[in-house]
Each structure stands twice: as structure tokens, then as C-alpha cells.
Design a protein around this motif. Structure first.
Motif, PDB file in Angstrom:
ATOM      1  N   THR A   1      23.316 -12.735  -5.041  1.00 47.05           N
ATOM      2  CA  THR A   1      23.001 -13.349  -6.319  1.00 47.05           C
ATOM      3  C   THR A   1      23.944 -12.807  -7.371  1.00 47.05           C
ATOM      4  OG1 THR A   1      21.410 -11.619  -6.823  1.00 47.05           O
ATOM      5  CG2 THR A   1      20.552 -13.599  -5.765  1.00 47.05           C
ATOM      6  N   ASN A   2      24.083 -13.524  -8.442  1.00 49.28           N
ATOM      7  CA  ASN A   2      24.878 -13.064  -9.571  1.00 49.28           C
ATOM      8  C   ASN A   2      23.945 -12.451 -10.585  1.00 49.28           C
ATOM      9  OD1 ASN A   2      27.343 -13.909  -8.589  1.00 49.28           O
ATOM     10  ND2 ASN A   2      27.091 -15.980  -9.388  1.00 49.28           N
ATOM     11  N   ASN A   3      24.305 -11.269 -11.059  1.00 50.57           N
ATOM     12  CA  ASN A   3      23.478 -10.661 -12.099  1.00 50.57           C
ATOM     13  C   ASN A   3      23.996 -11.071 -13.465  1.00 50.57           C
ATOM     14  OD1 ASN A   3      25.681  -9.016 -12.629  1.00 50.57           O
ATOM     15  ND2 ASN A   3      24.883  -7.276 -11.460  1.00 50.57           N
ATOM     16  N   ALA A   4      23.416 -10.534 -14.517  1.00 54.49           N
ATOM     17  CA  ALA A   4      23.741 -10.947 -15.883  1.00 54.49           C
ATOM     18  C   ALA A   4      25.210 -10.723 -16.219  1.00 54.49           C
ATOM     19  CB  ALA A   4      22.855 -10.215 -16.877  1.00 54.49           C
ATOM     20  N   SER A   5      25.846  -9.733 -15.627  1.00 51.64           N
ATOM     21  CA  SER A   5      27.242  -9.465 -15.940  1.00 51.64           C
ATOM     22  C   SER A   5      28.194 -10.346 -15.152  1.00 51.64           C
ATOM     23  CB  SER A   5      27.561  -7.978 -15.684  1.00 51.64           C
ATOM     24  OG  SER A   5      27.437  -7.709 -14.292  1.00 51.64           O
ATOM     25  N   GLY A   6      27.649 -11.176 -14.264  1.00 53.45           N
ATOM     26  CA  GLY A   6      28.478 -12.103 -13.521  1.00 53.45           C
ATOM     27  C   GLY A   6      29.014 -11.530 -12.225  1.00 53.45           C
ATOM     28  N   THR A   7      28.697 -10.290 -11.919  1.00 48.85           N
ATOM     29  CA  THR A   7      29.174  -9.703 -10.672  1.00 48.85           C
ATOM     30  C   THR A   7      28.202 -10.013  -9.553  1.00 48.85           C
ATOM     31  OG1 THR A   7      28.070  -7.608 -11.111  1.00 48.85           O
ATOM     32  CG2 THR A   7      30.359  -7.817 -11.860  1.00 48.85           C
ATOM     33  N   SER A   8      28.701  -9.939  -8.375  1.00 49.87           N
ATOM     34  CA  SER A   8      27.888 -10.277  -7.208  1.00 49.87           C
ATOM     35  C   SER A   8      27.183  -9.028  -6.694  1.00 49.87           C
ATOM     36  CB  SER A   8      28.783 -10.857  -6.113  1.00 49.87           C
ATOM     37  OG  SER A   8      28.017 -11.184  -4.993  1.00 49.87           O
ATOM     38  N   GLY A   9      25.885  -9.157  -6.365  1.00 46.43           N
ATOM     39  CA  GLY A   9      25.121  -8.049  -5.807  1.00 46.43           C
ATOM     40  C   GLY A   9      24.265  -8.556  -4.672  1.00 46.43           C
ATOM     41  N   GLN A  10      23.890  -7.692  -3.769  1.00 51.30           N
ATOM     42  CA  GLN A  10      23.085  -8.140  -2.640  1.00 51.30           C
ATOM     43  C   GLN A  10      21.612  -8.101  -2.965  1.00 51.30           C
ATOM     44  OE1 GLN A  10      24.113  -5.998   0.890  1.00 51.30           O
ATOM     45  NE2 GLN A  10      24.757  -7.859   1.871  1.00 51.30           N
ATOM     46  N   GLN A  11      20.907  -9.147  -2.580  1.00 47.58           N
ATOM     47  CA  GLN A  11      19.464  -9.226  -2.769  1.00 47.58           C
ATOM     48  C   GLN A  11      18.813  -8.703  -1.503  1.00 47.58           C
ATOM     49  OE1 GLN A  11      18.103 -13.225  -3.255  1.00 47.58           O
ATOM     50  NE2 GLN A  11      15.985 -12.639  -3.523  1.00 47.58           N
ATOM     51  N   THR A  12      17.901  -7.766  -1.632  1.00 48.20           N
ATOM     52  CA  THR A  12      17.235  -7.234  -0.448  1.00 48.20           C
ATOM     53  C   THR A  12      16.181  -8.211   0.035  1.00 48.20           C
ATOM     54  OG1 THR A  12      15.626  -6.068  -1.800  1.00 48.20           O
ATOM     55  CG2 THR A  12      17.598  -4.841  -1.165  1.00 48.20           C
ATOM     56  N   GLU A  13      16.002  -8.236   1.338  1.00 52.49           N
ATOM     57  CA  GLU A  13      14.970  -9.109   1.894  1.00 52.49           C
ATOM     58  C   GLU A  13      13.604  -8.599   1.469  1.00 52.49           C
ATOM     59  OE1 GLU A  13      14.987 -10.165   6.011  1.00 52.49           O
ATOM     60  OE2 GLU A  13      17.149  -9.880   6.128  1.00 52.49           O
ATOM     61  N   GLN A  14      12.691  -9.527   1.164  1.00 51.82           N
ATOM     62  CA  GLN A  14      11.342  -9.125   0.812  1.00 51.82           C
ATOM     63  C   GLN A  14      10.662  -8.587   2.060  1.00 51.82           C
ATOM     64  OE1 GLN A  14       9.291 -12.435  -0.882  1.00 51.82           O
ATOM     65  NE2 GLN A  14       9.937 -11.923  -2.936  1.00 51.82           N
ATOM     66  N   GLU A  15       9.921  -7.513   1.890  1.00 55.15           N
ATOM     67  CA  GLU A  15       9.184  -6.955   3.012  1.00 55.15           C
ATOM     68  C   GLU A  15       8.062  -7.895   3.406  1.00 55.15           C
ATOM     69  OE1 GLU A  15       7.794  -2.966   2.851  1.00 55.15           O
ATOM     70  OE2 GLU A  15       9.578  -2.267   1.812  1.00 55.15           O
ATOM     71  N   LYS A  16       7.832  -7.994   4.688  1.00 51.08           N
ATOM     72  CA  LYS A  16       6.733  -8.812   5.191  1.00 51.08           C
ATOM     73  C   LYS A  16       5.427  -8.100   4.840  1.00 51.08           C
ATOM     74  CE  LYS A  16       4.969 -10.864   9.396  1.00 51.08           C
ATOM     75  NZ  LYS A  16       5.102 -10.959  10.846  1.00 51.08           N
ATOM     76  N   PRO A  17       4.455  -8.819   4.268  1.00 54.93           N
ATOM     77  CA  PRO A  17       3.183  -8.180   3.915  1.00 54.93           C
ATOM     78  C   PRO A  17       2.534  -7.541   5.146  1.00 54.93           C
ATOM     79  CG  PRO A  17       3.287 -10.411   3.044  1.00 54.93           C
ATOM     80  CD  PRO A  17       4.472 -10.240   3.946  1.00 54.93           C
ATOM     81  N   LYS A  18       1.992  -6.369   4.954  1.00 55.96           N
ATOM     82  CA  LYS A  18       1.351  -5.636   6.050  1.00 55.96           C
ATOM     83  C   LYS A  18      -0.144  -5.921   6.052  1.00 55.96           C
ATOM     84  CE  LYS A  18       4.624  -1.843   5.835  1.00 55.96           C
ATOM     85  NZ  LYS A  18       4.802  -0.408   5.619  1.00 55.96           N
ATOM     86  N   SER A  19      -0.742  -5.797   7.230  1.00 54.20           N
ATOM     87  CA  SER A  19      -2.188  -5.955   7.325  1.00 54.20           C
ATOM     88  C   SER A  19      -2.856  -4.739   6.685  1.00 54.20           C
ATOM     89  CB  SER A  19      -2.622  -6.111   8.785  1.00 54.20           C
ATOM     90  OG  SER A  19      -2.186  -5.004   9.542  1.00 54.20           O
ATOM     91  N   ALA A  20      -4.038  -4.950   6.170  1.00 54.77           N
ATOM     92  CA  ALA A  20      -4.771  -3.892   5.476  1.00 54.77           C
ATOM     93  C   ALA A  20      -5.239  -2.822   6.461  1.00 54.77           C
ATOM     94  CB  ALA A  20      -5.972  -4.484   4.751  1.00 54.77           C
ATOM     95  N   ASP A  21      -5.263  -1.584   5.999  1.00 53.27           N
ATOM     96  CA  ASP A  21      -5.820  -0.481   6.778  1.00 53.27           C
ATOM     97  C   ASP A  21      -7.239  -0.252   6.263  1.00 53.27           C
ATOM     98  OD1 ASP A  21      -6.487   1.787   8.173  1.00 53.27           O
ATOM     99  OD2 ASP A  21      -5.012   3.078   7.180  1.00 53.27           O
ATOM    100  N   LEU A  22      -8.225  -0.663   7.033  1.00 52.70           N
ATOM    101  CA  LEU A  22      -9.621  -0.574   6.593  1.00 52.70           C
ATOM    102  C   LEU A  22     -10.291   0.732   7.009  1.00 52.70           C
ATOM    103  CD1 LEU A  22     -10.798  -4.241   7.322  1.00 52.70           C
ATOM    104  CD2 LEU A  22      -9.597  -3.318   5.340  1.00 52.70           C
ATOM    105  N   THR A  23      -9.596   1.589   7.736  1.00 52.24           N
ATOM    106  CA  THR A  23     -10.214   2.850   8.163  1.00 52.24           C
ATOM    107  C   THR A  23     -10.532   3.708   6.951  1.00 52.24           C
ATOM    108  OG1 THR A  23      -8.053   3.886   8.489  1.00 52.24           O
ATOM    109  CG2 THR A  23      -9.076   2.865  10.414  1.00 52.24           C
ATOM    110  N   GLY A  24     -11.633   4.439   7.049  1.00 57.51           N
ATOM    111  CA  GLY A  24     -12.050   5.313   5.959  1.00 57.51           C
ATOM    112  C   GLY A  24     -13.472   5.032   5.534  1.00 57.51           C
ATOM    113  N   ASP A  25     -13.819   5.545   4.358  1.00 55.67           N
ATOM    114  CA  ASP A  25     -15.182   5.429   3.828  1.00 55.67           C
ATOM    115  C   ASP A  25     -15.262   4.321   2.783  1.00 55.67           C
ATOM    116  OD1 ASP A  25     -16.050   7.594   5.386  1.00 55.67           O
ATOM    117  OD2 ASP A  25     -15.374   9.025   3.872  1.00 55.67           O
ATOM    118  N   TRP A  26     -16.371   3.582   2.832  1.00 53.74           N
ATOM    119  CA  TRP A  26     -16.634   2.471   1.924  1.00 53.74           C
ATOM    120  C   TRP A  26     -17.995   2.686   1.274  1.00 53.74           C
ATOM    121  CZ3 TRP A  26     -13.315  -1.834   1.515  1.00 53.74           C
ATOM    122  CH2 TRP A  26     -12.218  -1.813   2.389  1.00 53.74           C
ATOM    123  N   LYS A  27     -18.133   2.280   0.010  1.00 53.44           N
ATOM    124  CA  LYS A  27     -19.397   2.444  -0.700  1.00 53.44           C
ATOM    125  C   LYS A  27     -19.807   1.127  -1.341  1.00 53.44           C
ATOM    126  CE  LYS A  27     -21.864   5.217  -4.076  1.00 53.44           C
ATOM    127  NZ  LYS A  27     -21.796   6.282  -5.070  1.00 53.44           N
TER     128      LYS A  27
END
Length: 154
Positions: free
Chosen positions: A29-55
């Protein structure tokens, strides 16, 4: 002659652009200064860790509520009150395998619950997890009244 030079320059530029590739398929992508920079891939959402105590969050009493503990492949739910703790449910737990909301049917440990006075008599119990609310829910029925129990992770 000018056409030949223009075609040669265009071919050279095209070759130069393809030769600069490094095999990385990330978008640039081009940033505001017009130079080219690499866009990082979005991380894939992880499943929730439900282990632990709940109230329980929707108890109408300050001295009586439910708590749950998820550990390994087991969920245990207890009635809590003052200095007392009484088993309500002990059964199987299936951890989320994908991001987002999650539901599972817990198979009760009838051996563990058969001598507990306040334990559920159900063979199975449906549990749900809302990723948006980060809330664990299930229904309980006592004296003909059914209530949805809502819990947050502690």
C-alpha cells in the motif's frame, strides 16, 4: 526510432518490476508520504479459551450464585452461598474449534451427581458461549421455573 526506444524502455521497466518480486504475496500500500510499504496479513481469529473459572452475573441475590470451572474436558458447576458449595453439574466439555460463538452438549457424570442433593437430574445439558459478550450461558430449572444462567470469566 522513437517507437523502438519507447517499447524497449517499457519492456525494461516491466522486466525490472517482475524481477523485483520476492515471492511474498502480501499486498503493498502507499502511505501518506507516497512511499510503498508492506501491509501485514491480518491474523486469523482464534477460538476462545474457555478454561478457567466463571461466575454468574445475573444472580438476584448477593449471597447465592453459581460458579463454573472448565478444565481439560470437564465442566463443573456449583451452587455457591455464603460458606457453602453444592454440586449442580459435572459433565463433558468440548473446547471451541473455531472463532466466534460456540455451543456444546455436555454429557453429565451421573456417578458424581447422583449423591448431590442440588445436582441436576438431566443426562445432558446445553451450554453456549457468546464471543461478542464473552458470556457462558445455560438453562436451569428448579421448582418448575426455568432460568438462563449467565456467567463471565473470572
Amino acid at each position: 526510432m522513437k517507437k523502438t526506444i519507447a517499447l524497449l524502455a517499457a519492456a525494461t521497466m516491466l522486466f525490472g518490476l517482475t524481477a523485483c518480486g520476492n515471492g511474498n504475496t502480501s499486498a503493498t500500500t502507499n502511505n501518506a508520504s507516497g512511499t510503498s510499504g508492506q501491509q501485514t496479513e491480518q491474523e486469523k481469529p482464534k477460538s476462545a479459551d474457555l478454561t478457567g473459572d466463571w461466575k454468574q452475573t445475573n444472580s438476584k441475590s448477593e449471597d447465592s450464585w453459581m460458579e463454573a470451572t472448565i478444565s481439560g474436558d470437564t465442566i463443573e458447576v456449583n451452587w455457591m452461598g455464603g460458606d457453602t458449595k453444592s454440586l449442580y453439574w459435572k459433565g463433558s466439555y468440548e473446547a471451541p474449534t473455531e472463532a466466534g460463538d460456540w455451543k456444546w452438549t455436555s454429557k453429565g457424570d451421573t456417578e458424581a451427581m447422583k449423591s448431590a442433593l442440588l445436582a441436576s437430574q438431566d443426562e445432558t445439558k446445553d451450554f453456549s458461549y457468546s464471543a461478542d459478550k464473552q458470556e457462558l450461558t445455560y438453562e436451569t430449572t428448579m421448582l418448575g421455573t426455568t432460568m438462563t444462567i449467565r456467567m463471565s470469566k473470572q
